[in-house]
Design a protein around this motif. Sequence first.
Motif, PDB file in Angstrom:
ATOM      1  N   ASN A  96       0.777  -1.205  -0.078  1.00  0.00           N
ATOM      2  CA  ASN A  96       0.029  -0.003   0.023  1.00  0.00           C
ATOM      3  C   ASN A  96       0.825   1.305  -0.093  1.00  0.00           C
ATOM      4  O   ASN A  96       0.470   2.194  -0.702  1.00  0.00           O
ATOM      5  N   PHE A  97       2.007   1.178   0.716  1.00  0.00           N
ATOM      6  CA  PHE A  97       2.952   2.347   0.691  1.00  0.00           C
ATOM      7  C   PHE A  97       3.298   2.633  -0.541  1.00  0.00           C
ATOM      8  O   PHE A  97       3.220   3.747  -0.953  1.00  0.00           O
ATOM      9  N   PHE A  98       4.047   1.678  -1.186  1.00  0.00           N
ATOM     10  CA  PHE A  98       4.799   1.809  -2.331  1.00  0.00           C
ATOM     11  C   PHE A  98       3.939   2.182  -3.761  1.00  0.00           C
ATOM     12  O   PHE A  98       4.306   2.912  -4.450  1.00  0.00           O
ATOM     13  N   SER A  99       2.752   1.437  -3.420  1.00  0.00           N
ATOM     14  CA  SER A  99       1.633   1.973  -4.500  1.00  0.00           C
ATOM     15  C   SER A  99       1.362   3.520  -4.322  1.00  0.00           C
ATOM     16  O   SER A  99       0.968   4.250  -5.295  1.00  0.00           O
ATOM     17  N   SER A 100       1.400   4.213  -3.200  1.00  0.00           N
ATOM     18  CA  SER A 100       1.081   5.634  -3.107  1.00  0.00           C
ATOM     19  C   SER A 100       1.813   6.234  -3.687  1.00  0.00           C
ATOM     20  O   SER A 100       1.770   7.694  -3.880  1.00  0.00           O
ATOM     21  N   ASN A 103       0.533   7.366  -9.292  1.00  0.00           N
ATOM     22  CA  ASN A 103      -0.771   7.938  -9.277  1.00  0.00           C
ATOM     23  C   ASN A 103      -1.902   7.207  -9.626  1.00  0.00           C
ATOM     24  O   ASN A 103      -2.987   7.501  -9.195  1.00  0.00           O
ATOM     25  N   ASN A 104      -1.746   5.976 -10.161  1.00  0.00           N
ATOM     26  CA  ASN A 104      -2.732   5.142 -10.539  1.00  0.00           C
ATOM     27  C   ASN A 104      -2.810   3.670 -10.308  1.00  0.00           C
ATOM     28  O   ASN A 104      -3.287   2.912 -10.921  1.00  0.00           O
ATOM     29  N   ILE A 105      -2.431   3.397  -9.074  1.00  0.00           N
ATOM     30  CA  ILE A 105      -2.274   1.825  -8.610  1.00  0.00           C
ATOM     31  C   ILE A 105      -3.613   1.708  -7.952  1.00  0.00           C
ATOM     32  O   ILE A 105      -3.987   2.122  -6.897  1.00  0.00           O
ATOM     33  N   SER A 106      -4.318   0.710  -8.400  1.00  0.00           N
ATOM     34  CA  SER A 106      -5.469   0.483  -7.632  1.00  0.00           C
ATOM     35  C   SER A 106      -5.230  -0.655  -6.675  1.00  0.00           C
ATOM     36  O   SER A 106      -4.609  -1.464  -6.651  1.00  0.00           O
TER      37      SER A 106
END
Length: 246
Positions: A96-100, A103-106
Amino acid sequence: MIAVKQLFKSFGNHNVIQDMSFSIEEGAIVGLIGPNGSGKTTLIRLMNGIIASSSGGINIAGFSPNDNGNDIRSISGTMTENAGLYEHMTGRDNLNFFSSLYNNISQARIDELIQLFHLEPFIDRKVGTYSTGMKKRLDLAKVLLNRPKILFLDEPTNGLDPDGIRLVLSYLKQLNQQEKTTILICSHVLEQLETVCNRYIFIENGSKIEEGTRQELERKYLHEIHLKIKGVFPNVIKTSFQLVPN
């Protein structure tokens, strides 16, 4: 997809990369093979734009790492030998942290990677409790969050047992077949990569010493096999086979 031409990199008076040239086609899986200290990690850092070359050129999908490092990093994923994970956080919190950072990781993409790498049994445990194999799988999921076109993998099988090695390499082969991801795998163990790579680049002391497919290299270097069979008798039977190229 990747073109390296007459590349040099020096730190002070020490030449780490010397007159390196090669190219990698889009969708290929290439093994970068060399002993520890041969310049593999430095080469990946140069292609990522983390460090600048001393001279020569690198082109990654139309971008120069010296000038467009952010563009290259936005379309690529890099897995270093030591997993860049936060051990006090759970696996899920890491993803979750790295996806933040994108811009567009669901959430659907995160769930997809958790399932792909069979992370469900331990995804909500702190990463500090993970085995080496678990960390490698989570790190692979992390670098795939943004669906990279290119993967730079530095010793991805280091520290894994034989089952772990087969598992990681099978994921990479599946990824390449499904998404046509271009993959460069650094390793000092050639035999581990024979089932996944379609081409190899061999380096030593910062210089390329050979490259080609397995078939090309066998035709060039493998001419005769010597077989020794030793049994209960004191005599040793020796025989040889001459290989005739196809």
